[in-house]
Write an enzyme that holds these catalytic residues in place. Structure first.
Site, PDB file in Angstrom:
ATOM      1  N   ASP A 158       0.863  -1.032  -0.008  1.00 20.13           N
ATOM      2  CA  ASP A 158       0.061   0.008   0.030  1.00 20.13           C
ATOM      3  C   ASP A 158       0.775   1.217   0.134  1.00 20.13           C
ATOM      4  OD1 ASP A 158      -1.773   2.292   0.832  1.00 20.13           O
ATOM      5  OD2 ASP A 158      -3.297   0.580   1.291  1.00 20.13           O
ATOM      6  N   ALA A 192      -0.618   4.204  -8.995  1.00 20.25           N
ATOM      7  CA  ALA A 192      -1.544   4.209  -7.859  1.00 20.25           C
ATOM      8  C   ALA A 192      -1.825   5.662  -7.374  1.00 20.25           C
ATOM      9  CB  ALA A 192      -1.128   3.185  -6.475  1.00 20.25           C
ATOM     10  N   ALA A 193      -3.202   5.871  -7.102  1.00 23.02           N
ATOM     11  CA  ALA A 193      -3.719   7.017  -6.488  1.00 23.02           C
ATOM     12  C   ALA A 193      -5.002   7.257  -6.321  1.00 23.02           C
ATOM     13  CB  ALA A 193      -3.496   8.010  -7.583  1.00 23.02           C
ATOM     14  N   SER A 216      -0.387  14.610 -13.905  1.00 24.92           N
ATOM     15  CA  SER A 216      -1.815  14.860 -14.527  1.00 24.92           C
ATOM     16  C   SER A 216      -2.090  16.167 -15.103  1.00 24.92           C
ATOM     17  CB  SER A 216      -3.068  14.687 -13.612  1.00 24.92           C
ATOM     18  OG  SER A 216      -4.209  15.036 -13.882  1.00 24.92           O
ATOM     19  N   GLU A 240      -4.543  17.819 -14.754  1.00 21.58           N
ATOM     20  CA  GLU A 240      -5.282  18.548 -13.426  1.00 21.58           C
ATOM     21  C   GLU A 240      -4.282  19.447 -12.902  1.00 21.58           C
ATOM     22  OE1 GLU A 240      -8.810  18.364 -12.110  1.00 21.58           O
ATOM     23  OE2 GLU A 240      -8.936  17.946 -14.239  1.00 21.58           O
ATOM     24  N   TYR A 268      -7.021  16.766  -5.247  1.00 27.33           N
ATOM     25  CA  TYR A 268      -6.356  15.935  -6.038  1.00 27.33           C
ATOM     26  C   TYR A 268      -5.444  16.607  -6.951  1.00 27.33           C
ATOM     27  CZ  TYR A 268      -5.423  13.026 -10.267  1.00 27.33           C
ATOM     28  OH  TYR A 268      -4.951  12.227 -11.405  1.00 27.33           O
ATOM     29  N   HIS A 314      -7.385  10.105 -20.623  1.00 24.83           N
ATOM     30  CA  HIS A 314      -7.506   9.048 -21.288  1.00 24.83           C
ATOM     31  C   HIS A 314      -8.344   7.902 -20.744  1.00 24.83           C
ATOM     32  CE1 HIS A 314      -4.055   8.888 -18.723  1.00 24.83           C
ATOM     33  NE2 HIS A 314      -4.233   7.477 -18.491  1.00 24.83           N
TER      34      HIS A 314
HETATM   35  P1  NDP Z   1      -7.689   4.272 -11.429  1.00 25.80           P
HETATM   36  O1  NDP Z   1      -8.570   5.128 -10.696  1.00 25.80           O
HETATM   37  O2  NDP Z   1      -8.455   3.580 -12.512  1.00 25.80           O
HETATM   38  O3  NDP Z   1      -6.797   3.281 -10.477  1.00 25.80           O
HETATM   39  C1  NDP Z   1      -6.169   3.717  -9.352  1.00 25.80           C
HETATM   40  C2  NDP Z   1      -5.360   2.527  -8.952  1.00 25.80           C
HETATM   41  O4  NDP Z   1      -4.685   2.956  -7.854  1.00 25.80           O
HETATM   42  C3  NDP Z   1      -6.162   1.310  -8.639  1.00 25.80           C
HETATM   43  O5  NDP Z   1      -5.405   0.436  -8.758  1.00 25.80           O
HETATM   44  C4  NDP Z   1      -6.209   1.519  -7.152  1.00 25.80           C
HETATM   45  O6  NDP Z   1      -6.300   0.095  -6.430  1.00 25.80           O
HETATM   46  C5  NDP Z   1      -4.899   2.016  -6.757  1.00 25.80           C
HETATM   47  N1  NDP Z   1      -4.631   2.510  -5.381  1.00 25.80           N
HETATM   48  C6  NDP Z   1      -5.407   3.437  -4.904  1.00 25.80           C
HETATM   49  N2  NDP Z   1      -5.199   3.883  -3.593  1.00 25.80           N
HETATM   50  C7  NDP Z   1      -3.967   2.990  -3.421  1.00 25.80           C
HETATM   51  C8  NDP Z   1      -2.977   2.602  -2.101  1.00 25.80           C
HETATM   52  N3  NDP Z   1      -3.237   3.470  -1.207  1.00 25.80           N
HETATM   53  N4  NDP Z   1      -2.142   1.831  -2.355  1.00 25.80           N
HETATM   54  C9  NDP Z   1      -1.889   1.239  -3.610  1.00 25.80           C
HETATM   55  N5  NDP Z   1      -2.889   1.373  -4.613  1.00 25.80           N
HETATM   56  C10 NDP Z   1      -3.804   2.285  -4.482  1.00 25.80           C
HETATM   57  O7  NDP Z   1      -6.707   5.205 -12.101  1.00 25.80           O
HETATM   58  P2  NDP Z   1      -6.278   5.316 -13.874  1.00 25.80           P
HETATM   59  O8  NDP Z   1      -5.849   3.799 -14.127  1.00 25.80           O
HETATM   60  O9  NDP Z   1      -7.199   5.928 -14.642  1.00 25.80           O
HETATM   61  O10 NDP Z   1      -5.324   6.362 -13.645  1.00 25.80           O
HETATM   62  C11 NDP Z   1      -3.766   5.704 -13.342  1.00 25.80           C
HETATM   63  C12 NDP Z   1      -2.697   6.867 -12.513  1.00 25.80           C
HETATM   64  O11 NDP Z   1      -2.844   7.987 -13.654  1.00 25.80           O
HETATM   65  C13 NDP Z   1      -3.404   7.585 -11.444  1.00 25.80           C
HETATM   66  O12 NDP Z   1      -2.422   7.959 -10.577  1.00 25.80           O
HETATM   67  C14 NDP Z   1      -4.289   8.687 -11.947  1.00 25.80           C
HETATM   68  O13 NDP Z   1      -4.261   9.716 -10.920  1.00 25.80           O
HETATM   69  C15 NDP Z   1      -3.469   9.281 -13.215  1.00 25.80           C
HETATM   70  N6  NDP Z   1      -4.046   9.760 -14.197  1.00 25.80           N
HETATM   71  C16 NDP Z   1      -4.993   9.116 -14.914  1.00 25.80           C
HETATM   72  C17 NDP Z   1      -5.524  10.012 -15.987  1.00 25.80           C
HETATM   73  C18 NDP Z   1      -6.509   9.238 -16.809  1.00 25.80           C
HETATM   74  O14 NDP Z   1      -7.153  10.209 -17.516  1.00 25.80           O
HETATM   75  N7  NDP Z   1      -6.860   8.123 -16.572  1.00 25.80           N
HETATM   76  C19 NDP Z   1      -4.755  11.064 -16.441  1.00 25.80           C
HETATM   77  C20 NDP Z   1      -3.816  11.663 -15.931  1.00 25.80           C
HETATM   78  C21 NDP Z   1      -3.448  10.940 -14.726  1.00 25.80           C
HETATM   79  P3  NDP Z   1      -7.719  -0.367  -6.025  1.00 25.80           P
HETATM   80  O15 NDP Z   1      -8.269  -1.122  -7.190  1.00 25.80           O
HETATM   81  O16 NDP Z   1      -7.723  -1.303  -4.860  1.00 25.80           O
HETATM   82  O17 NDP Z   1      -8.850   0.735  -5.605  1.00 25.80           O
HETATM   83  P1  GDR Z   2     -11.533  14.687 -14.550  1.00 21.49           P
HETATM   84  O1  GDR Z   2     -12.392  13.341 -15.122  1.00 21.49           O
HETATM   85  O2  GDR Z   2     -12.042  15.309 -13.354  1.00 21.49           O
HETATM   86  O3  GDR Z   2     -10.827  15.362 -15.571  1.00 21.49           O
HETATM   87  O4  GDR Z   2     -10.314  13.716 -14.017  1.00 21.49           O
HETATM   88  P2  GDR Z   2     -13.899  13.259 -14.854  1.00 21.49           P
HETATM   89  O5  GDR Z   2     -14.392  12.046 -15.823  1.00 21.49           O
HETATM   90  O6  GDR Z   2     -14.352  12.918 -13.692  1.00 21.49           O
HETATM   91  O7  GDR Z   2     -14.464  14.717 -15.342  1.00 21.49           O
HETATM   92  C1  GDR Z   2     -14.317  15.295 -16.514  1.00 21.49           C
HETATM   93  C2  GDR Z   2     -15.326  16.455 -16.594  1.00 21.49           C
HETATM   94  O8  GDR Z   2     -16.586  16.165 -16.701  1.00 21.49           O
HETATM   95  C3  GDR Z   2     -17.497  16.930 -15.745  1.00 21.49           C
HETATM   96  N1  GDR Z   2     -18.898  16.191 -15.584  1.00 21.49           N
HETATM   97  C4  GDR Z   2     -18.817  15.253 -14.795  1.00 21.49           C
HETATM   98  N2  GDR Z   2     -17.895  14.334 -14.067  1.00 21.49           N
HETATM   99  C5  GDR Z   2     -18.214  13.133 -13.540  1.00 21.49           C
HETATM  100  N3  GDR Z   2     -17.327  12.495 -12.985  1.00 21.49           N
HETATM  101  N4  GDR Z   2     -19.548  13.075 -13.429  1.00 21.49           N
HETATM  102  C6  GDR Z   2     -20.383  13.715 -14.011  1.00 21.49           C
HETATM  103  O9  GDR Z   2     -21.605  13.343 -13.799  1.00 21.49           O
HETATM  104  C7  GDR Z   2     -20.062  14.894 -14.760  1.00 21.49           C
HETATM  105  N5  GDR Z   2     -20.836  15.832 -15.297  1.00 21.49           N
HETATM  106  C8  GDR Z   2     -19.726  16.654 -15.735  1.00 21.49           C
HETATM  107  C9  GDR Z   2     -16.747  17.232 -14.622  1.00 21.49           C
HETATM  108  O10 GDR Z   2     -17.181  18.456 -13.893  1.00 21.49           O
HETATM  109  C10 GDR Z   2     -15.273  17.448 -15.533  1.00 21.49           C
HETATM  110  O11 GDR Z   2     -15.189  18.808 -15.791  1.00 21.49           O
HETATM  111  C11 GDR Z   2      -9.826  12.700 -14.645  1.00 21.49           C
HETATM  112  C12 GDR Z   2      -9.215  11.669 -13.731  1.00 21.49           C
HETATM  113  O12 GDR Z   2      -8.848  10.432 -14.404  1.00 21.49           O
HETATM  114  C13 GDR Z   2      -7.985  12.111 -12.978  1.00 21.49           C
HETATM  115  O13 GDR Z   2      -7.404  11.192 -12.188  1.00 21.49           O
HETATM  116  C14 GDR Z   2      -6.984  12.719 -14.166  1.00 21.49           C
HETATM  117  O14 GDR Z   2      -5.859  13.173 -13.551  1.00 21.49           O
HETATM  118  C15 GDR Z   2      -7.694  13.532 -14.855  1.00 21.49           C
HETATM  119  O15 GDR Z   2      -8.773  13.010 -15.478  1.00 21.49           O
HETATM  120  C16 GDR Z   2      -6.667  14.081 -16.130  1.00 21.49           C
END
Ligand code: NDP
Ligand code: GDR
Length: 329
Positions: A59, A82-83, A126, A128, A150, A180
Site C-alpha cells: 500500500d 496508484a492514486a 496529470s 489536472e 487531487y 485518457h
Molecule cells: P484508477 O482510478 O483506475 O486506478 C487507481 C489505482 O490505484 C487502482 O489500482 C487502485 O487500487 C490503486 N490505489 C488507490 N489507492 C491505493 C493505495 N493506497 N495503495 C495502493 N494502490 C492504491 O486510475 P487510472 O488507471 O485511470 O490512472 C492511473 C494513474 O494515472 C493515477 O495515478 C491517476 O491519478 C493518473 N492519471 C490518470 C489519468 C486518466 O485520464 N486516466 C490522466 C492523468 C493522470 P484499487 O483497485 O484497490 O482501488
Molecule cells: P477529470 O475526469 O475530473 O477530468 O479527472 P471526470 O471524467 O471525472 O470529469 C471530466 C469533466 O466532466 C465533468 N462532468 C462530470 N464528471 C463526472 N465524473 N460525473 C458527472 O456526472 C459529470 N458531469 C460533468 C466534470 O465536472 C469535469 O469537468 C480525470 C481523472 O482520471 C484524473 O485522475 C486525471 O488526472 C484527469 O482526468 C486528467
C-alpha cells in the site's frame, strides 16, 4: 551487461495498470503488480493477464511494504500509477488523497533511494495540475494552477519526482497525461458514466442519465495509446518529463451527443442536469500540446475522439446485452 526487464506497477488493478501490464508483457517484461488488501477482489481488469503477472500485497500508505517489495522483486522499473484518482472524492477526502496521491509518490521514491537507486521511476502526473491556467494549449513549460485537492496532490508528487531526480540522480520521470479513457475506465468518470448509461438505456434498464457541467472541455485520448508513452519515457538515455495529449478538445456535451447517437438515441430525451455532480471548483477547459513527446519519443495518438466514443459505446452495449442474457453477473 543488460539486466532483464522487470517492472513493478502500482495501481495495476486500475484502467492504466491493466493496459500497461499487457503492453509490458508484450515487450517481454516480467510484470509484478502491487495490490492493496481488500475484503473483495478487484481484479476484473487484469483477469485475462492473471496467469502471466505476479501480484504482491502493498500500500502506498505503508512505507515498509514498499521497501520490502523492492527488496523482494528487484524491479528495474517502477511505474507509480496508484492514486486516489477521482477528483470529487478528493474534495470529500482531501487528507486521504494527500496521503496516497502526494506522499505515496514520496514513499516510493524513498524506497528506491534506500533499496537501489538504479531503479527507474515513472510518476503518473496529470493535466489536472494545470487546472485554471489561462494559457492554451498547455505544455511542459506551462505553470500549474490546480483546482482540487487531487490536483494539488499531483503537483506535489510531480515536484518531488523532479526533486529526487535532481538531488539523487535517480532516473525519475513524470508523464503529464491528459484525460485518457477506454472500455476499462471506471464508471464514475464522465465518459464511462455516459457510455454505460447509453447501453443501459438502450436495453431498457435505465430511464435517465444525470450529469453535472456539460460545458467542461477536455482533451480525451485512448488509454491504450497513452501507456505506450509511459513505456517510451522509461527507455530514454536521460530522464525528462513529457506532456501526453491528443491536442483536440471537446465538451462533455459533445461526448454525450456522439455516444447517444452511436446507439441511435437522442440525448435530449434522457439527460438531466443534477447539481450534485458540480464541483466546488471546476476545471473548465484543458488541451495539451504533446510536440515534445512526438519529437523526442516518436509518440503520437492513434485513436481519435470519434473512434474512442464508438469503441466505448460498442463495448458497453455488448457488455449490457450479455448481462441481460445472464452471461455476465
Ligand atoms: P484508477 O482510478 O483506475 O486506478 C487507481 C489505482 O490505484 C487502482 O489500482 C487502485 O487500487 C490503486 N490505489 C488507490 N489507492 C491505493 C493505495 N493506497 N495503495 C495502493 N494502490 C492504491 O486510475 P487510472 O488507471 O485511470 O490512472 C492511473 C494513474 O494515472 C493515477 O495515478 C491517476 O491519478 C493518473 N492519471 C490518470 C489519468 C486518466 O485520464 N486516466 C490522466 C492523468 C493522470 P484499487 O483497485 O484497490 O482501488
Ligand atoms: P477529470 O475526469 O475530473 O477530468 O479527472 P471526470 O471524467 O471525472 O470529469 C471530466 C469533466 O466532466 C465533468 N462532468 C462530470 N464528471 C463526472 N465524473 N460525473 C458527472 O456526472 C459529470 N458531469 C460533468 C466534470 O465536472 C469535469 O469537468 C480525470 C481523472 O482520471 C484524473 O485522475 C486525471 O488526472 C484527469 O482526468 C486528467
Amino acid at each position: 551487461m543488460t539486466r532483464s526487464k522487470r517492472a513493478l506497477i502500482t495501481g495495476i488493478t486500475g484502467q492504466d495498470g491493466a493496459y500497461l501490464a499487457e503492453l509490458l508483457l508484450e515487450k517481454g517484461y516480467e510484470v509484478h503488480g502491487m495490490v492493496r488488501r481488500s475484503s473483495s477482489e478487484r481484479f476484473e481488469r487484469i483477469e485475462p493477464l492473471l496467469d502471466r503477472i505476479q501480484l504482491h500485497e502493498g500500500d502506498l500508505i505503508d512505507q515498509l511494504s514498499l521497501v520490502r517489495l523492492l527488496e523482494k522483486i528487484k524491479p528495474t522499473e517502477v511505474y507509480n500509477l496508484a492514486a486516489q484518482s477521482f477528483v470529487p472524492t478528493s474534495f470529500s477526502q482531501p487528507l486521504l488523497t494527500g496521503e496516497v496521491t502526494a506522499l505515496g509518490a514520496t514513499r516510493m521514491l524513498e524506497a528506491i533511494r534506500v533499496v537501489d537507486s538504479q531503479i527507474r521511476f515513472y510518476q503518473a502526473s496529470s493535466s489536472e495540475m494545470f487546472g485554471k491556467v489561462p494559457t492554451e494549449p498547455q505544455d511542459e513549460s506551462t505553470p500549474f494552477w490546480p483546482r482540487s485537492p487531487y490536483g494539488v496532490a499531483k503537483v506535489y508528487a510531480h515536484w518531488i519526482t523532479v526533486n529526487y531526480r535532481e538531488s539523487y540522480d535517480i532516473y525519475a520521470v513524470s508523464g503529464i497525461l491528459f484525460n485518457h479513457e477506454s472500455p476499462l475506465r471506471g464508471t464514475a468518470f464522465v465518459t464511462r458514466k455516459i457510455t454505460d448509461a447509453v447501453a443501459r438505456i438502450k436495453h431498457g434498464l435505465l430511464d435517465k442519465l444525470r450529469l453535472g457541467n456539460l460545458d467542461a472541455e477536455r482533451d480525451w485520448g485512448f488509454a491504450g495509446d497513452f501507456v505506450e508513452a509511459m513505456y517510451l519515457m522509461m527507455q530514454q538515455d536521460s530522464p525528462r518529463d513529457y506532456v501526453i495529449a491528443t491536442g483536440q478538445k471537446h465538451t462533455v456535451r459533445q461526448f454525450v451527443e456522439l455516444a447517444f447517437d452511436r446507439a441511435g438515441l437522442d440525448w435530449e430525451d434522457y439527460v438531466e442536469l443534477d447539481p450534485a455532480f458540480l464541483r466546488p471548483a471546476e476545471v473548465n477547459t484543458l488541451c495539451g500540446d504533446a510536440s515534445k513527446a512526438k519529437q523526442e519519443l516518436g509518440w503520437k495518438p492513434k485513436v481519435n475522439f470519434q473512434q474512442l466514443v464508438n469503441m466505448m459505446v460498442d463495448a458497453d452495449l455488448h457488455r449490457v446485452e450479455r448481462m441481460k442474457d445472464g452471461l455476465l453477473p
